[in-house]
Enzyme design. Structure first.
Site, short mmCIF file in Angstrom:
data_model
loop_
_atom_site.label_atom_id
_atom_site.label_comp_id
_atom_site.label_asym_id
_atom_site.label_seq_id
_atom_site.Cartn_x
_atom_site.Cartn_y
_atom_site.Cartn_z
N CYS A 114 0.99 -1.59 -0.49
CA CYS A 114 -0.14 -0.10 -0.24
C CYS A 114 0.65 1.35 -0.12
O CYS A 114 0.30 2.15 -0.04
CB CYS A 114 -0.31 0.09 1.59
SG CYS A 114 -2.29 -1.71 1.21
N HIS A 242 -3.34 6.83 2.88
CA HIS A 242 -3.86 5.93 2.09
C HIS A 242 -5.17 5.38 2.98
O HIS A 242 -5.23 5.46 4.53
CB HIS A 242 -2.70 4.30 2.57
CG HIS A 242 -3.46 2.98 2.22
ND1 HIS A 242 -3.53 3.24 1.45
CD2 HIS A 242 -3.27 2.28 2.94
CE1 HIS A 242 -4.26 1.42 1.04
NE2 HIS A 242 -3.56 1.05 2.10
N ASN A 272 -10.14 -0.10 0.49
CA ASN A 272 -8.96 -0.48 0.44
C ASN A 272 -8.24 -1.47 -1.45
O ASN A 272 -8.34 -2.35 -1.63
CB ASN A 272 -7.93 -2.07 1.14
CG ASN A 272 -7.09 -0.92 1.19
OD1 ASN A 272 -6.00 -0.70 0.50
ND2 ASN A 272 -6.14 -2.25 2.24
#
Ligand code: ACO
Length: 316
Positions: A114, A242, A272
């Site tokens: 990520c 994020h 996500n």
């Protein structure tokens, strides 16, 4: 060393929208639980006939258009991803062919989960300093729906597919993105085995422990980037984190006393999307006119590896 600024952004997501209600029919979960614990309401998944390579190329194409930069001007292309459609050719080489980027430039994929987009920005800054061409293409793209374990309700509700891209420019006298990057080799908290690992290629995660890591990593990265650049919260126009869980973002915002109007969340729509999540936010902020030429954005990522990172990004 000369710094880079973002000149244009673009994004694309697969058409298929999966709602929390859709998931209720597939696993033992509820819209209420998912919304309250994560902030996610929908996510896009590649459906029948949809390919992440096409989504990625479209995001990159839109970033070039937004920047007013032609493919021949690009000096390097990096795709941050843990789910490339093919390992060889890389997602970056696939974009190179789709968009007609020059042949005498480096195009490669980068895996920092990520945090990948921020690792890629820093790498691009280094590459462009050594390149006669002054523009670079930095992309985050994921096809996480392909690596979901549908028997694990703790993770299968989290992930979405999509791609975000930025065209950056390197010029003498511009400030560096001042990347603060780190890793901590840990294969227990978050795993995605490759095809040869002898175990299913699914994401598994110890959610509560990763949550704890994230709520400490985000304010730490903000702090380190501000210290490195000599800037304060007031100097930053937007804080982009994020999008892993709305609660992680809210906690970090409170812990660091960031004015809520300087933050942005799109996790409700996308879930996500790992390496795609930060450039998806940047592209939306730019489209909505919330950031533009002269804006300063402090971006922070965290995720598998474990990895973490922060950058101060200016817009040209
Ligand atoms: N629906 C309903 N109930 C559920 C679900 C679900 N989808 N998932 C778990 N539960 C239940 C559990 O079984 C548990 O029940 P119990 O108390 O009876 O045992 C209860 O809900 C609480 O479960 P937890 O796992 O403790 O839930 P938590 O509040 O920690 O939320 C989550 C889980 C959303 C995964 C959270 O831990 C999280 O966001 N973690 C961080 C994720 C992250 O930041 N990842 C980093 C990047 S990912 C990458 O790099 C690819």
């Amino acid at each position: 060393m000369n710094g880079i600024k973002i000149r244009g952004t673009g994004r694309d997501v697969p058409k298929k929208l999966v709602t929390n209600r859709d998931l209720e029919k597939m696993v033992d979960t509820s819209d209420e639980w998912i919304t309250a614990r994560t902030g996610i309401q929908t996510r896009h998944h590649c459906g029948e006939g949809e390919r992440i390579s096409a989504v990625t190329a479209e995001a990159a194409h839109r970033a070039l258009e937004d920047a007013g930069v032609s493919p021949e001007e690009i000096g390097a292309c990096i795709v941050a991803t843990v789910t490339p459609e093919t390992l060889v050719p890389s997602a970056a080489c696939t974009i190179q062919r789709a968009l007609g980027l020059p042949r005498d430039i480096p195009c490669f994929d980068l895996n920092a989960a990520c945090t990948g987009f921020l690792f890629a920005l820093h790498t691009m800054e280094c590459l462009l300093n050594a390149s006669p061409r002054k523009f670079g293409l930095v992309v985050g793209a994921e096809n996480l729906s392909r690596v979901i374990n549908w028997a694990d309700r703790g993770t299968c509700i989290l992930f979405g597919d999509g791609a975000g891209a930025a065209v950056v420019e390197c010029r003498e006298g511009w400030p560096s993105v001042s990347a603060v990057l780190g890793c901590h080799g840990n294969d227990e908290l978050l795993r995605l085995p490759g095809p040869e690992a002898g175990e299913p290629s699914y994401v598994s995660m110890e959610g509560t422990r990763v949550f704890k890591f994230a709520v400490e990593a985000v304010p730490w990265c903000v702090d380190q980037v501000l210290k490195k650049t000599g800037r304060t919260v007031e100097d930053v126009d937007f804080f982009v984190f994020h999008q892993a869980n709305a609660r992680i973002i809210d906690l970090a915002v409170r812990k660091y006393h960031i004015p809520p109007e300087k933050t942005y969340k799109n996790i409700a729509e996308y879930g996500n999307t790992s390496a795609a999540s930060i450039p998806l936010v940047l592209s939306e902020l730019r489209e909505q006119g919330k950031i533009g030429p002269g804006s300063r954005v402090l971006a922070v990522g965290f995720g598998g590896g474990l990895t973490w990172g922060g950058c101060l990004i200016e817009f040209a």
